[in-house]
Design a protein around this motif. Structure first.
Motif, PDB file in Angstrom:
ATOM      1  N   TYR A   1      -8.931 -52.977   0.016  1.00  0.00           N
ATOM      2  CA  TYR A   1      -7.994 -53.926   0.607  1.00  0.00           C
ATOM      3  C   TYR A   1      -8.421 -55.360   0.328  1.00  0.00           C
ATOM      4  N   GLY A   2      -9.726 -55.584   0.310  1.00  0.00           N
ATOM      5  CA  GLY A   2     -10.248 -56.935   0.184  1.00  0.00           C
ATOM      6  C   GLY A   2     -10.475 -57.579   1.531  1.00  0.00           C
ATOM      7  N   VAL A   3     -10.946 -56.792   2.510  1.00  0.00           N
ATOM      8  CA  VAL A   3     -11.234 -57.341   3.838  1.00  0.00           C
ATOM      9  C   VAL A   3     -12.417 -58.287   3.719  1.00  0.00           C
ATOM     10  N   PRO A   4     -12.283 -59.545   4.152  1.00  0.00           N
ATOM     11  CA  PRO A   4     -13.374 -60.527   3.997  1.00  0.00           C
ATOM     12  C   PRO A   4     -14.532 -60.237   4.944  1.00  0.00           C
ATOM     13  N   PRO A   5     -15.723 -60.767   4.643  1.00  0.00           N
ATOM     14  CA  PRO A   5     -16.911 -60.504   5.477  1.00  0.00           C
ATOM     15  C   PRO A   5     -16.717 -60.827   6.946  1.00  0.00           C
ATOM     16  N   ARG A   6     -16.032 -61.912   7.268  1.00  0.00           N
ATOM     17  CA  ARG A   6     -15.864 -62.294   8.681  1.00  0.00           C
ATOM     18  C   ARG A   6     -15.087 -61.229   9.452  1.00  0.00           C
ATOM     19  N   ASP A   7     -14.116 -60.612   8.794  1.00  0.00           N
ATOM     20  CA  ASP A   7     -13.348 -59.560   9.461  1.00  0.00           C
ATOM     21  C   ASP A   7     -14.112 -58.240   9.498  1.00  0.00           C
ATOM     22  N   ARG A   8     -14.928 -57.973   8.490  1.00  0.00           N
ATOM     23  CA  ARG A   8     -15.740 -56.750   8.522  1.00  0.00           C
ATOM     24  C   ARG A   8     -16.709 -56.782   9.707  1.00  0.00           C
ATOM     25  N   ARG A   9     -17.271 -57.960   9.978  1.00  0.00           N
ATOM     26  CA  ARG A   9     -18.202 -58.078  11.101  1.00  0.00           C
ATOM     27  C   ARG A   9     -17.490 -57.855  12.437  1.00  0.00           C
ATOM     28  N   ARG A  10     -16.189 -58.060  12.453  1.00  0.00           N
ATOM     29  CA  ARG A  10     -15.413 -57.957  13.685  1.00  0.00           C
ATOM     30  C   ARG A  10     -14.671 -56.623  13.808  1.00  0.00           C
ATOM     31  N   LEU A  11     -14.664 -55.838  12.759  1.00  0.00           N
ATOM     32  CA  LEU A  11     -13.799 -54.655  12.689  1.00  0.00           C
ATOM     33  C   LEU A  11     -14.048 -53.663  13.825  1.00  0.00           C
ATOM     34  N   LEU A  12     -15.291 -53.345  14.115  1.00  0.00           N
ATOM     35  CA  LEU A  12     -15.576 -52.342  15.136  1.00  0.00           C
ATOM     36  C   LEU A  12     -15.246 -52.865  16.539  1.00  0.00           C
ATOM     37  N   ASP A  13     -15.427 -54.155  16.755  1.00  0.00           N
ATOM     38  CA  ASP A  13     -15.025 -54.733  18.036  1.00  0.00           C
ATOM     39  C   ASP A  13     -13.516 -54.647  18.225  1.00  0.00           C
ATOM     40  N   VAL A  14     -12.776 -54.878  17.155  1.00  0.00           N
ATOM     41  CA  VAL A  14     -11.323 -54.780  17.234  1.00  0.00           C
ATOM     42  C   VAL A  14     -10.906 -53.322  17.443  1.00  0.00           C
ATOM     43  N   ALA A  15     -11.610 -52.388  16.830  1.00  0.00           N
ATOM     44  CA  ALA A  15     -11.316 -50.978  17.044  1.00  0.00           C
ATOM     45  C   ALA A  15     -11.503 -50.607  18.512  1.00  0.00           C
ATOM     46  N   ARG A  16     -12.588 -51.094  19.105  1.00  0.00           N
ATOM     47  CA  ARG A  16     -12.843 -50.807  20.521  1.00  0.00           C
ATOM     48  C   ARG A  16     -11.767 -51.449  21.402  1.00  0.00           C
ATOM     49  N   LEU A  17     -11.367 -52.674  21.068  1.00  0.00           N
ATOM     50  CA  LEU A  17     -10.298 -53.361  21.797  1.00  0.00           C
ATOM     51  C   LEU A  17      -8.997 -52.577  21.701  1.00  0.00           C
TER      52      LEU A  17
ATOM     53  N   ALA B   1     -15.579 -43.244  22.834  1.00  0.00           N
ATOM     54  CA  ALA B   1     -16.960 -42.814  23.116  1.00  0.00           C
ATOM     55  C   ALA B   1     -17.702 -42.499  21.815  1.00  0.00           C
ATOM     56  N   TRP B   2     -17.011 -41.877  20.857  1.00  0.00           N
ATOM     57  CA  TRP B   2     -17.640 -41.567  19.563  1.00  0.00           C
ATOM     58  C   TRP B   2     -18.022 -42.862  18.849  1.00  0.00           C
ATOM     59  N   LEU B   3     -17.158 -43.876  18.913  1.00  0.00           N
ATOM     60  CA  LEU B   3     -17.448 -45.166  18.293  1.00  0.00           C
ATOM     61  C   LEU B   3     -18.680 -45.794  18.922  1.00  0.00           C
ATOM     62  N   ASP B   4     -18.808 -45.720  20.231  1.00  0.00           N
ATOM     63  CA  ASP B   4     -19.981 -46.281  20.905  1.00  0.00           C
ATOM     64  C   ASP B   4     -21.274 -45.648  20.399  1.00  0.00           C
ATOM     65  N   VAL B   5     -21.253 -44.343  20.214  1.00  0.00           N
ATOM     66  CA  VAL B   5     -22.454 -43.615  19.780  1.00  0.00           C
ATOM     67  C   VAL B   5     -22.806 -43.944  18.332  1.00  0.00           C
ATOM     68  N   HIS B   6     -21.802 -44.106  17.489  1.00  0.00           N
ATOM     69  CA  HIS B   6     -22.036 -44.241  16.047  1.00  0.00           C
ATOM     70  C   HIS B   6     -21.848 -45.670  15.528  1.00  0.00           C
ATOM     71  N   GLU B   7     -21.763 -46.633  16.418  1.00  0.00           N
ATOM     72  CA  GLU B   7     -21.464 -48.005  16.004  1.00  0.00           C
ATOM     73  C   GLU B   7     -22.474 -48.555  15.001  1.00  0.00           C
ATOM     74  N   ASP B   8     -23.747 -48.352  15.225  1.00  0.00           N
ATOM     75  CA  ASP B   8     -24.765 -48.936  14.342  1.00  0.00           C
ATOM     76  C   ASP B   8     -24.648 -48.419  12.919  1.00  0.00           C
TER      77      ASP B   8
END
Length: 261
Positions: A195-211, A247-254
């Protein structure tokens, strides 16, 4: 007004819109409050030359919207679950987002739903499930259908919504058999690269998924209380699946984050 003269063939696969039928080379769908906004979007996509969406034909004598039928296959198959198909899907979503640039983000009438906190950038499809992507040939995604949940949002929110189903960001117990044992982090990275997701959005992606999990749960719960198809989905365990995915995202976030940065 578009007349109905041919035999109607019910179309299956969607979760929230009943009464969708094929009539010849067209699809007839019950109209909703968001139909005018969706039709304006589809006409814009046609005007700018985006070929990955149905065209608006009009309304029929029963008050249903009439769209062109997009030939191909939908749903998850071995070829559509492949890495090559995922790369193609990322490219299709990017082309779609780019095609919506210039379309009014302030237009009223969209279906409400969960969203990002940042200002809208594009009109997101917001429901890019395997049932809403048309494939042709060996895993080649050519179009998205069922735009009834489209709305102004950020590119990242629509990417996250898509990855929810296609990475997939979910508990293995809820994944389709073909995706049950995939490397989710690797597929997220592959999609973001294509897609070409920029670095700033990649750093935020999992937070947005949780939101999104948190807000989708609240939205679906409220809609289910009103009855209809949303209530059926909720009774079928939609809320529990969202909770398990979170819950799965919380466990595997790192380990997922390591693929993104």
């Amino acid at each position: 007004m578009v007349a109905t003269l041919l035999h109607e063939i019910p179309l299956q696969g969607g979760d929230v819109t009943c009464g969708v039928v094929r009539v010849g080379d067209t699809v007839r769908r019950p109209a909703s409050a968001s139909t005018p906004a969706v039709h304006a979007l589809l006409r814009h996509l046609e005007a700018v030359g985006f070929d990955g969406a149905p065209r608006v034909v009009g309304m029929d004598e029963f008050g249903r919207e009439v769209l062109t039928f997009v030939p191909g296959t939908t749903g998850l198959r071995a070829e559509s679950a492949s890495d090559e198909a995922l790369v193609g899907l990322a490219g299709l979503l990017r082309r779609y987002h780019d095609a919506t640039v210039g379309f009014p983000l302030t237009l009223d009438g969209w279906e409400s739903g969960s969203n990002d906190d940042k200002a809208p950038e594009v009109i997101g499809h917001c429901d890019v499930t395997p049932e809403n992507v048309v494939f042709r040939g060996p895993g080649r995604p050519v179009a998205m259908i069922d735009f009834e949940l489209a709305r102004p949002t950020t590119r990242l929110f629509d990417v996250v919504t898509t990855l929810r189903h296609w990475a997939p960001i979910s508990d293995p117990v809820d994944r389709p058999r073909l995706l049950r044992t995939v490397d989710v982090g690797a597929r997220i990275r592959l999609f973001c690269d294509a897609y070409g997701v920029p670095p700033r959005d990649r750093r935020r992606l999992l937070d947005v998924a949780r939101l999104r999990f948190h807000r989708s749960y609240a939205v679906m719960h409220a809609r289910a209380a009103a009855g209809g198809d949303w209530a059926t989905m909720w009774a079928g365990g939609a809320g529990q699946r969202i909770r398990r995915a979170s819950a799965w995202l919380d466990v595997h976030e790192d380990e997922l984050y390591a693929h993104l940065v």
